[in-house]
Scaffold this active site. Structure first.
Site, PDB file in Angstrom:
ATOM      1  N   ASP A 248       8.840  -1.299   0.163  1.00  0.00           N
ATOM      2  CA  ASP A 248       7.473  -1.411   0.890  1.00  0.00           C
ATOM      3  C   ASP A 248       6.979   0.186   0.731  1.00  0.00           C
ATOM      4  O   ASP A 248       7.473   0.928   0.448  1.00  0.00           O
ATOM      5  CB  ASP A 248       7.851  -1.841   2.199  1.00  0.00           C
ATOM      6  CG  ASP A 248       8.315  -0.834   3.340  1.00  0.00           C
ATOM      7  OD1 ASP A 248       8.577  -0.054   2.781  1.00  0.00           O
ATOM      8  OD2 ASP A 248       8.405  -1.058   4.509  1.00  0.00           O
ATOM      9  N   ASN A 256      -4.054   1.823   6.590  1.00  0.00           N
ATOM     10  CA  ASN A 256      -5.141   0.829   7.033  1.00  0.00           C
ATOM     11  C   ASN A 256      -5.880   1.184   8.365  1.00  0.00           C
ATOM     12  O   ASN A 256      -7.182   0.836   8.281  1.00  0.00           O
ATOM     13  CB  ASN A 256      -4.324  -0.582   7.485  1.00  0.00           C
ATOM     14  CG  ASN A 256      -4.201  -1.560   6.228  1.00  0.00           C
ATOM     15  OD1 ASN A 256      -4.592  -1.618   5.351  1.00  0.00           O
ATOM     16  ND2 ASN A 256      -3.082  -2.222   6.357  1.00  0.00           N
ATOM     17  N   ASP A 265      -5.948  -3.148   0.683  1.00  0.00           N
ATOM     18  CA  ASP A 265      -5.704  -3.936  -0.324  1.00  0.00           C
ATOM     19  C   ASP A 265      -5.730  -3.431  -1.718  1.00  0.00           C
ATOM     20  O   ASP A 265      -5.096  -4.130  -2.350  1.00  0.00           O
ATOM     21  CB  ASP A 265      -7.003  -5.048  -0.133  1.00  0.00           C
ATOM     22  CG  ASP A 265      -6.774  -6.073   0.988  1.00  0.00           C
ATOM     23  OD1 ASP A 265      -5.571  -5.930   1.675  1.00  0.00           O
ATOM     24  OD2 ASP A 265      -7.785  -6.788   1.535  1.00  0.00           O
ATOM     25  N   GLU A 291       3.019  -5.223   3.285  1.00  0.00           N
ATOM     26  CA  GLU A 291       3.220  -4.083   2.259  1.00  0.00           C
ATOM     27  C   GLU A 291       4.613  -4.299   1.743  1.00  0.00           C
ATOM     28  O   GLU A 291       4.997  -3.453   1.050  1.00  0.00           O
ATOM     29  CB  GLU A 291       2.982  -3.035   3.170  1.00  0.00           C
ATOM     30  CG  GLU A 291       3.835  -2.240   3.923  1.00  0.00           C
ATOM     31  CD  GLU A 291       3.723  -2.921   5.385  1.00  0.00           C
ATOM     32  OE1 GLU A 291       4.032  -2.155   6.524  1.00  0.00           O
ATOM     33  OE2 GLU A 291       3.249  -4.017   5.791  1.00  0.00           O
TER      34      GLU A 291
END
Length: 374
Positions: A248, A256, A265, A291
């Protein structure tokens, strides 16, 4: 619905992409193979049944016997083709069997009408019926065109001597009606092929959407679970190595929060693109959630998986994103144990990813390493 570059259909009603066209033919002919086989038998029996008309139309007994034998041979060929279709593995190749069968039917038809002293109304009616049968039977457009052209050209050339004595006006009318029927069949054949392929393209696109992640285009969780269970079954049966790579994005919540979800994204898409360039075509790459990602590596042991994961880690570390800070990922690797459940296998991989997070992130942790330290 589908991408026109992939699922583009030509004016002839066939996919422009040869591979997709071959896949469609294989799907369509496999789906209709039983029906086509039955139709072939029906064609053979109908062909034979016309011996009744031959019996009343021919005064020459030898000619009748000869025609009856031709009709029997064609029925036998129909049965042979019916049996051959049952043994075909690549159904796309059935178009060649169908085309050959249609050409044989035409040759038999020409041989039969050559036994008559003159062409009759039934001869012209048979010509129209065979034309219709050519375009009703599933086939490639170019093949159907070739067979139809061969039939109609040969009909007026091969038994040319039988045309003498028939009113020229009648012959012209027959030719015009024949052209009209062929044109109508061509248009119908193209439209039918177009709509069938459009439906097939839409179904493929729906299938793709149902098994892929909308943001990245890689497999989703449901498809990954399906593939995992398949490979676990394979691994238990043949004792092949299977490895899982869980990873991840480190500190993704911070990306974010600071830069926004659109940048987040883009980071995900960049990482997926980087990973795709490092894995093999046989590897199963999926977005597990948010993620977090997972890769199934068939025929790969623990050490090989660790080497691959390290290359991925370095590749991600080198990604430059002007809109955000440098990105890193943490990796956990598990290798399948015989008769282990999918849930237990996944849990071990996830635990090793958690271990990589505990150790400071941006590292690869695998079971051999953990066991040695323990």
């Amino acid at each position: 619905m589908g991408d026109n570059n992939i699922y583009g259909i030509s004016l002839l009603g066939e996919f422009k992409d040869r591979n997709i066209e071959k896949e469609f033919l294989n799907y369509e002919l496999k789906r209709n193979s039983k029906v086509i086989g039955s139709v072939v038998i029906i064609y053979g029996l109908v062909y034979l049944s016309f011996f009744v008309s031959d019996y009343f139309s021919l005064s020459n007994t030898q000619s009748f016997k000869f025609i009856f034998m031709v009709r029997l041979i064609f029925l036998a060929i129909s049965f042979i083709l019916y049996l051959a279709m049952k043994s075909v593995n690549n159904h796309a190749n059935m178009v060649y069997l169908i085309t050959a069968y249609e050409l044989i039917a035409i040759l038999a038809f020409l041989i039969i009408i050559n036994q008559y002293e003159t062409l009759t109304f039934l001869s012209f009616l048979s010509l129209i019926a065979i034309n219709a049968a050519i375009f009703i039977t599933p086939n490639k457009f170019i093949n159907a065109q070739f067979v139809s052209l061969f039939l109609n050209t040969a009909f007026f050339i091969f038994p040319a001597r039988h045309v003498y004595g028939i009113d020229t006006t009648v012959i012209i009318k027959v030719i015009l009606y024949d052209i009209m029927i062929i044109t109508y069949c061509d248009i119908g054949f193209c439209l039918n092929n177009f709509h069938k392929r459009k439906q097939y393209a839409d179904s493929l696109e729906l299938l793709r959407l149902s098994i892929t992640d909308s943001l990245t285009g890689i497999f989703n969780r449901a498809k990954f679970n399906e593939e995992l269970n398949k490979w676990i079954d394979y691994g238990n049966r043949y004792e092949n190595d299977i490895s899982l790579v869980f990873f991840d994005i480190d500190n993704f919540k911070r990306v974010n929060d600071i830069y926004g979800h659109m940048i987040g994204d883009k980071v995900i898409q960049d990482i997926v693109s980087s990973i795709q360039s490092k894995i093999r075509s046989t590897d199963i790459f999926a977005r597990w959630g948010g993620e977090e990602f997972v890769i199934l590596l068939p025929n790969t042991d623990n050490d090989q998986a660790a080497e691959m994961a390290e290359r991925m880690r370095i590749s991600i570390e080198k990604i430059t994103c002007s809109e955000s800070e440098n990105i890193t990922c943490s990796f956990g690797i598990a290798t399948f144990r015989k008769n282990e459940s999918a849930e237990a296998f996944m849990k071990r991989g996830d635990k090793l990813l958690y271990e990589a997070k505990k150790r400071g992130k941006n590292i690869v942790v695998f079971e051999t390493e953990v066991l040695e330290e323990a």
